[in-house]
Design a protein around this motif. Structure first.
Motif, PDB file in Angstrom:
ATOM      1  N   LEU A  47      -8.211  -1.594   9.792  1.00  0.00           N
ATOM      2  CA  LEU A  47      -6.940  -1.905   9.139  1.00  0.00           C
ATOM      3  C   LEU A  47      -7.147  -1.987   7.637  1.00  0.00           C
ATOM      4  O   LEU A  47      -8.202  -2.416   7.169  1.00  0.00           O
ATOM      5  N   LEU A  55      -3.416   1.861   8.888  1.00  0.00           N
ATOM      6  CA  LEU A  55      -4.673   2.156   9.553  1.00  0.00           C
ATOM      7  C   LEU A  55      -5.538   2.974   8.599  1.00  0.00           C
ATOM      8  O   LEU A  55      -5.082   3.977   8.057  1.00  0.00           O
ATOM      9  N   ALA A  76       0.940   2.667  11.004  1.00  0.00           N
ATOM     10  CA  ALA A  76       0.784   2.682  12.460  1.00  0.00           C
ATOM     11  C   ALA A  76       1.829   3.591  13.097  1.00  0.00           C
ATOM     12  O   ALA A  76       1.545   4.300  14.063  1.00  0.00           O
TER      13      ALA A  76
END
Length: 107
Positions: A47, A55, A76
């Motif tokens: 992350l 991401l 994401a």
């Protein structure tokens, strides 16, 4: 693991820059080598919170004679929207085909 097209990789790189992400891919490299690209794969590795939660991904760009890897931050939602690589052999075949082989040590 996701599969991308070159135009989609360009879009995601642009989106990362717009979000202020640290990992924005290598747009200059992709522009200079786009005609040599055989496959593009996206693999999440963690992350990243710069520019909003995203991401951090490795991008594997398989060229005609080599594979190049760099990082790219994607949301994401963008990651989820991409086509999933269902068969691990698809990735293995694409990446290993152009891999450099190290000669056997003769000693």
């Amino acid at each position: 693991m996701k599969r991308l097209s070159v135009p989609r990789l360009r879009e995601l790189s642009s989106a990362a820059r717009t979000l202020g992400a640290h990992a924005c891919g290598r747009p200059e490299f992709v522009s200079a080598n786009g005609d040599r690209v055989q496959h593009v794969f996206l693999m999440p590795i963690g992350l990243q919170s710069a520019g909003g939660v995203a991401l951090r991904c490795y991008v594997a760009v398989v060229l005609d004679q080599e594979t190049v890897v760099f990082t790219l931050d994607v949301t994401a939602a963008d990651f989820a929207a991409e086509a999933t690589v269902e068969d691990p052999w698809e990735l293995a075949e694409a990446v290993f085909y152009g891999a450099r082989h190290v000669p056997v040590d003769g000693s």
